[in-house]
Motif scaffolding. Structure first.
Motif, short mmCIF file in Angstrom:
data_model
loop_
_atom_site.label_atom_id
_atom_site.label_comp_id
_atom_site.label_asym_id
_atom_site.label_seq_id
_atom_site.Cartn_x
_atom_site.Cartn_y
_atom_site.Cartn_z
N TRP A 245 0.84 -1.20 0.00
CA TRP A 245 0.00 0.00 0.00
C TRP A 245 0.87 1.25 0.00
O TRP A 245 1.76 1.40 0.82
N LYS A 246 0.58 2.15 -0.95
CA LYS A 246 1.31 3.40 -1.06
C LYS A 246 0.47 4.53 -0.46
O LYS A 246 -0.66 4.77 -0.88
N LYS A 247 1.05 5.22 0.48
CA LYS A 247 0.34 6.28 1.17
C LYS A 247 0.43 7.58 0.38
O LYS A 247 1.51 7.96 -0.07
N GLN A 248 -0.73 8.25 0.23
CA GLN A 248 -0.68 9.58 -0.37
C GLN A 248 -0.34 10.61 0.70
O GLN A 248 -0.67 10.44 1.87
N GLU A 249 0.35 11.63 0.27
CA GLU A 249 0.87 12.61 1.22
C GLU A 249 -0.24 13.36 1.95
O GLU A 249 -0.16 13.60 3.16
N VAL A 307 -21.64 12.86 6.01
CA VAL A 307 -21.34 12.25 4.72
C VAL A 307 -20.75 13.31 3.80
O VAL A 307 -21.13 14.49 3.86
N ALA A 308 -19.82 12.88 2.96
CA ALA A 308 -19.24 13.75 1.92
C ALA A 308 -18.95 12.88 0.70
O ALA A 308 -18.96 11.65 0.78
N GLU A 309 -18.71 13.52 -0.42
CA GLU A 309 -18.37 12.78 -1.63
C GLU A 309 -16.87 12.87 -1.88
O GLU A 309 -16.28 13.96 -1.79
N LEU A 310 -16.25 11.73 -2.18
CA LEU A 310 -14.84 11.71 -2.53
C LEU A 310 -14.66 12.14 -3.98
O LEU A 310 -15.54 11.94 -4.82
N GLN A 311 -13.50 12.71 -4.26
CA GLN A 311 -13.14 13.07 -5.63
C GLN A 311 -11.79 12.44 -5.96
O GLN A 311 -10.99 12.12 -5.07
N TYR A 312 -11.56 12.25 -7.25
CA TYR A 312 -10.32 11.64 -7.73
C TYR A 312 -9.61 12.67 -8.60
O TYR A 312 -10.15 13.09 -9.62
N GLU A 313 -8.42 13.07 -8.16
CA GLU A 313 -7.68 14.10 -8.88
C GLU A 313 -6.21 13.70 -9.00
O GLU A 313 -5.53 13.53 -7.99
N ASN A 314 -5.75 13.53 -10.23
CA ASN A 314 -4.34 13.23 -10.49
C ASN A 314 -3.83 12.03 -9.68
O ASN A 314 -2.76 12.07 -9.09
N GLY A 315 -4.65 10.99 -9.67
CA GLY A 315 -4.25 9.77 -9.00
C GLY A 315 -4.40 9.77 -7.49
O GLY A 315 -3.97 8.82 -6.82
N LYS A 316 -5.04 10.80 -6.93
CA LYS A 316 -5.19 10.91 -5.49
C LYS A 316 -6.65 11.13 -5.12
O LYS A 316 -7.44 11.66 -5.90
N ILE A 317 -6.98 10.74 -3.91
CA ILE A 317 -8.31 10.99 -3.36
C ILE A 317 -8.32 12.34 -2.67
O ILE A 317 -7.43 12.67 -1.89
N THR A 318 -9.35 13.13 -2.98
CA THR A 318 -9.57 14.39 -2.28
C THR A 318 -11.00 14.41 -1.77
O THR A 318 -11.83 13.58 -2.16
#
Length: 334
Positions: A245-249, A307-318
């Protein structure tokens, strides 16, 4: 017209939200009895076509209890919804068959999975009510046909005597993988595998060394994700093989939001992926703010589900927790 549009854009608000329906409220849910709802997990009841939310239910209102005994001594809370947006409190889940007296047990952090007509719950058990944190915990397996009444199956033999927060994920090869927190190894994430959900083989392998708990694993955007509660927001990881597993910063839900009961960091979450969108259900302690540092009373103990919605940006979750969430989950059975 154009001035109004410019004003919305300056505020960072998309004009399209006014055309949206089914906007989820903040907070999404509060337990009406204990007011200590946390650690939510959501599953579809295939018989009723309603979603069920199970959650840890701490005794937030019990100010007279010493130490952290207020987070002990309760069963798992239970609420239902037709759409994931409007929740009705249903009481507590019923647990039967545990070798020791149910009244002496504390139930935390459930996970539930459905397979071949049976629901399986893996729930953290604390064998007592304690004033401190350092006591034995273990993960118990229960089964149910109706999601309300649960029959004890076994206590799992895992990597230590202090394991919590199971999350079960069915892999493409049909094997079930359980990720859990090994508190005796710096609160790292370990895993065990099973072919049938009853018999588990522990790997003895640490796959995430980052301190944290409450792992949730899901597939989204053609890859695997893990989110854990790192107590200062949620840490996100990506993996191609479910082992490395690779951790995003950047953490998510670390920066306080602006909505009601959402002006603090987010904690222990579940994620529902539907129609290409990923919704994160998390909890907050709304009044654990810098101004209330070290205050330990009802107002700082109470918790809310959001609750919130996740987004996918440049290979990362925001995650922008302040964006309105149009939520209308469908009763999909896969």
């Amino acid at each position: 017209m154009y001035k109004n549009l410019l004003f919305l854009l300056i505020l960072g608000i998309s004009p399209s939200i006014f055309a949206q329906k089914n906007i989820a409220e903040k907070p999404l849910f509060r337990d009406p009895v204990q007011d200590g709802a946390a650690d939510p997990v959501i599953i579809l009841n295939r018989e009723t076509s309603k979603y069920v939310m199970f959650y840890t239910n701490r005794r937030a209102k019990a100010d007279s209890l010493p130490g952290v005994s207020w987070v002990h001594g309760t069963k798992i809370g239970y609420a239902t919804s037709k759409n994931g947006r409007d929740w009705k409190y249903e009481g507590s889940a019923n647990f039967e068959g545990q070798p020791q007296d149910q009244n002496d047990l504390t139930f935390w952090a459930p996970d539930v999975i459905y397979e071949n007509g049976t629901y399986h719950m893996y729930v953290t058990i604390v064998p007592g009510i304690f004033e401190g944190w350092y006591h034995p915990r273990y993960i118990s397996h229960y089964t149910s046909k109706n999601l309300k009444d649960w029959k004890f199956q076994s206590n799992l033999d895992l990597s230590s005597k202090r394991c919590i927060d199971a999350y079960v994920f069915k892999m493409k090869n049909g094997i079930f993988r359980m990720y859990y927190n090994n508190e005796n190894d710096n609160k790292s994430i370990y895993y065990a595998d099973s072919k049938d959900l009853y018999h588990w083989k522990d790997s003895g392998k640490k796959v995430v060394s980052t301190r944290g708990e409450g792992a949730v694993v899901f597939q989204w955007k053609d890859t695997n994700w893990m989110i854990i509660d790192s107590w200062n927001g949620l840490s996100a990881f990506q993996s191609d093989d479910l082992i490395n597993w690779k951790k995003q910063e950047e953490r998510i839900l670390e920066k306080p939001g602006t909505g009601k009961d959402d002006k603090v960091k987010g904690g222990h979450a579940d994620v529902i992926v539907q129609d290409g969108k990923a919704y994160i259900f998390y909890f907050t302690h709304p009044e654990r703010t810098p101004d209330n540092k070290d205050v330990d009373e009802y107002r700082t103990r109470r918790s809310s589900i959001q609750v919130a919605e996740l987004q996918y940006e440049n290979g990362k979750i925001t995650c922008d927790r302040d964006q309105p969430v149009g939520l209308n989950l469908k009763p999909k059975r896969k």
